[in-house]
Design a protein around this motif. Structure first.
Motif, PDB file in Angstrom:
ATOM      1  N   ILE A   1       0.578  -0.979   0.095  1.00 35.58           N
ATOM      2  CA  ILE A   1       0.029  -0.384   0.004  1.00 35.58           C
ATOM      3  C   ILE A   1       1.120   0.955   0.462  1.00 35.58           C
ATOM      4  O   ILE A   1       1.869   1.248   0.920  1.00 35.58           O
ATOM      5  CB  ILE A   1      -1.063   0.337   1.536  1.00 35.58           C
ATOM      6  N   PRO A   2       0.416   2.026  -1.217  1.00 34.84           N
ATOM      7  CA  PRO A   2       1.002   3.711  -1.133  1.00 34.84           C
ATOM      8  C   PRO A   2       1.022   4.598   0.018  1.00 34.84           C
ATOM      9  O   PRO A   2       0.170   4.426   0.706  1.00 34.84           O
ATOM     10  CB  PRO A   2       0.791   3.729  -2.324  1.00 34.84           C
ATOM     11  N   ILE A   3       2.270   5.101   0.807  1.00 39.79           N
ATOM     12  CA  ILE A   3       1.851   5.997   2.095  1.00 39.79           C
ATOM     13  C   ILE A   3       2.542   7.431   1.823  1.00 39.79           C
ATOM     14  O   ILE A   3       2.533   8.577   2.203  1.00 39.79           O
ATOM     15  CB  ILE A   3       2.259   5.584   3.169  1.00 39.79           C
ATOM     16  N   GLY A   4       3.187   7.276   0.122  1.00 39.85           N
ATOM     17  CA  GLY A   4       3.951   8.929  -0.054  1.00 39.85           C
ATOM     18  C   GLY A   4       3.267   9.665  -1.479  1.00 39.85           C
ATOM     19  O   GLY A   4       2.484   9.475  -1.858  1.00 39.85           O
ATOM     20  N   ALA A   5       4.632  10.586  -1.089  1.00 43.52           N
ATOM     21  CA  ALA A   5       3.353  11.506  -2.151  1.00 43.52           C
ATOM     22  C   ALA A   5       2.315  12.228  -2.278  1.00 43.52           C
ATOM     23  O   ALA A   5       1.635  12.314  -2.806  1.00 43.52           O
ATOM     24  CB  ALA A   5       4.150  11.221  -3.605  1.00 43.52           C
ATOM     25  N   TYR A   6       2.038  12.687  -1.260  1.00 44.40           N
ATOM     26  CA  TYR A   6       0.656  13.020  -0.961  1.00 44.40           C
ATOM     27  C   TYR A   6       0.332  14.447  -0.695  1.00 44.40           C
ATOM     28  O   TYR A   6      -0.424  15.126  -0.377  1.00 44.40           O
ATOM     29  CB  TYR A   6      -0.190  11.781   0.354  1.00 44.40           C
ATOM     30  N   GLU A   7       1.314  15.024  -0.145  1.00 47.45           N
ATOM     31  CA  GLU A   7       1.532  16.762  -0.142  1.00 47.45           C
ATOM     32  C   GLU A   7       1.608  17.826  -1.501  1.00 47.45           C
ATOM     33  O   GLU A   7       2.862  17.388  -2.350  1.00 47.45           O
ATOM     34  CB  GLU A   7       2.055  16.905   1.261  1.00 47.45           C
ATOM     35  N   PRO A   8       1.265  18.277  -1.822  1.00 49.37           N
ATOM     36  CA  PRO A   8      -0.159  18.821  -0.883  1.00 49.37           C
ATOM     37  C   PRO A   8      -2.464  17.955  -1.507  1.00 49.37           C
ATOM     38  O   PRO A   8      -1.495  18.202  -2.394  1.00 49.37           O
ATOM     39  CB  PRO A   8      -0.504  20.367  -1.723  1.00 49.37           C
ATOM     40  N   ARG A   9      -2.694  18.112  -0.393  1.00 47.63           N
ATOM     41  CA  ARG A   9      -3.531  17.553  -0.159  1.00 47.63           C
ATOM     42  C   ARG A   9      -4.437  17.349  -1.628  1.00 47.63           C
ATOM     43  O   ARG A   9      -5.832  17.324  -2.134  1.00 47.63           O
ATOM     44  CB  ARG A   9      -4.037  17.188   1.111  1.00 47.63           C
ATOM     45  N   TRP A  10      -5.153  18.664  -1.781  1.00 42.56           N
ATOM     46  CA  TRP A  10      -5.601  19.539  -2.481  1.00 42.56           C
ATOM     47  C   TRP A  10      -5.677  19.127  -3.928  1.00 42.56           C
ATOM     48  O   TRP A  10      -6.396  18.703  -4.992  1.00 42.56           O
ATOM     49  CB  TRP A  10      -5.730  20.963  -3.045  1.00 42.56           C
ATOM     50  N   PHE A  11      -3.820  18.135  -3.951  1.00 43.91           N
ATOM     51  CA  PHE A  11      -3.788  18.217  -5.627  1.00 43.91           C
ATOM     52  C   PHE A  11      -3.154  16.736  -5.654  1.00 43.91           C
ATOM     53  O   PHE A  11      -3.962  15.935  -6.799  1.00 43.91           O
ATOM     54  CB  PHE A  11      -2.417  19.336  -5.836  1.00 43.91           C
ATOM     55  N   MET A  12      -3.209  16.166  -4.463  1.00 45.80           N
ATOM     56  CA  MET A  12      -2.247  14.690  -4.646  1.00 45.80           C
ATOM     57  C   MET A  12      -3.824  13.868  -4.025  1.00 45.80           C
ATOM     58  O   MET A  12      -3.598  12.981  -4.413  1.00 45.80           O
ATOM     59  CB  MET A  12      -1.006  14.567  -3.832  1.00 45.80           C
ATOM     60  N   ARG A  13      -4.341  14.295  -3.948  1.00 54.78           N
ATOM     61  CA  ARG A  13      -5.311  13.392  -2.532  1.00 54.78           C
ATOM     62  C   ARG A  13      -6.436  12.439  -3.722  1.00 54.78           C
ATOM     63  O   ARG A  13      -6.513  11.225  -3.037  1.00 54.78           O
ATOM     64  CB  ARG A  13      -6.883  14.437  -2.436  1.00 54.78           C
ATOM     65  N   GLU A  14      -6.218  12.767  -4.808  1.00 51.09           N
ATOM     66  CA  GLU A  14      -7.064  11.923  -5.230  1.00 51.09           C
ATOM     67  C   GLU A  14      -5.929  10.478  -6.325  1.00 51.09           C
ATOM     68  O   GLU A  14      -7.210   9.127  -6.603  1.00 51.09           O
ATOM     69  CB  GLU A  14      -8.036  11.819  -6.567  1.00 51.09           C
ATOM     70  N   ALA A  15      -5.157  10.614  -6.497  1.00 50.49           N
ATOM     71  CA  ALA A  15      -4.209   9.664  -6.469  1.00 50.49           C
ATOM     72  C   ALA A  15      -3.227   9.338  -5.464  1.00 50.49           C
ATOM     73  O   ALA A  15      -2.965   7.721  -6.093  1.00 50.49           O
ATOM     74  CB  ALA A  15      -3.336  10.404  -7.284  1.00 50.49           C
ATOM     75  N   HIS A  16      -2.792   9.415  -4.646  1.00 54.88           N
ATOM     76  CA  HIS A  16      -1.995   9.462  -3.401  1.00 54.88           C
ATOM     77  C   HIS A  16      -3.112   9.065  -2.152  1.00 54.88           C
ATOM     78  O   HIS A  16      -2.931  10.339  -1.663  1.00 54.88           O
ATOM     79  CB  HIS A  16      -0.818  10.176  -3.235  1.00 54.88           C
TER      80      HIS A  16
END
Length: 200
Positions: A51-66
């Motif tokens: 399960i992936p745990i990285g590349a999540y910031e900024p949330r407004w941009f990354m939320r749907e993919a990470h």
């Protein structure tokens, strides 16, 4: 499948499944669509999940993919994995969070979730013991518990009644229905983080 000749149909062959694996790939945790819960219900439980745990910031941009580490724990639970290994972090700077942050947040979240599960289990066991104790006391007093006097007399005459009370069968069944403890490992750049210590 095994092919015998071009004119014959395939003969399905099966081998016993001994282990199951779930690879989440690049994924977020969609709030409006319970994808991971559906996978867990249909195909789980899994022995191991990546399960992936990285590349999540900024949330407004990354939320749907990470997903972030807290969402990764929710995915672990949704797919009903026995153990998960963290992926998709610490190799390249892909997002705004520091590279060392994902495993640290993951371990904190696993600890928080496991504390909640253990607290809930303790409450279930305590409630089951209380229910069992009331049933035992009713049997000793020959009637309804609630008047108080007879029960106090029974307990003072036989304090071993409390010592003999075991966890009620219903309590054991309830504990089995609780979520499993989260077991998540993260391995990155020569470091290993383990959420649950392994037996020696």
């Amino acid at each position: 499948s095994k092919y015998q000749s071009p004119t014959t149909t395939t003969t399905p062959t099966t081998t016993p499944q001994t282990h199951s694996f779930y690879f989440a790939g690049d994924t977020g945790l969609p709030s409006e669509f319970p994808l991971h819960r559906q996978i867990g219900d249909r195909l789980g439980p899994f022995d191991l999940a990546a399960i992936p745990i990285g590349a999540y910031e900024p949330r407004w941009f990354m939320r749907e993919a990470h997903c972030n580490p807290a969402e990764a724990v929710k995915i672990h639970q949704a797919v009903r994995a026995r153990q998960s290994v963290a992926i998709h972090y610490d190799t390249f700077d892909l997002a705004d969070e520091p590279r060392e942050e994902p495993p640290q947040l993951l371990l904190k979240e696993v600890g928080r979730v496991n504390e909640g599960i253990l607290r809930m289990a303790a409450e279930v066991v305590a409630a089951a013991e209380e229910v069992k104790m009331v049933a035992e006391l009713e049997a000793v007093s020959g009637g309804s518990v609630g008047g108080g006097g007879e029960i106090v007399d029974a307990l003072s005459a036989s304090p071993s009644v409390l010592e003999e009370v075991a966890v009620a069968e219903v309590g054991e069944n309830l504990v089995e229905m609780l979520p499993s403890l989260v077991d998540f490992a993260a391995i990155g750049q020569g470091q290993r983080f383990q959420s649950m210590p392994k037996a020696v």
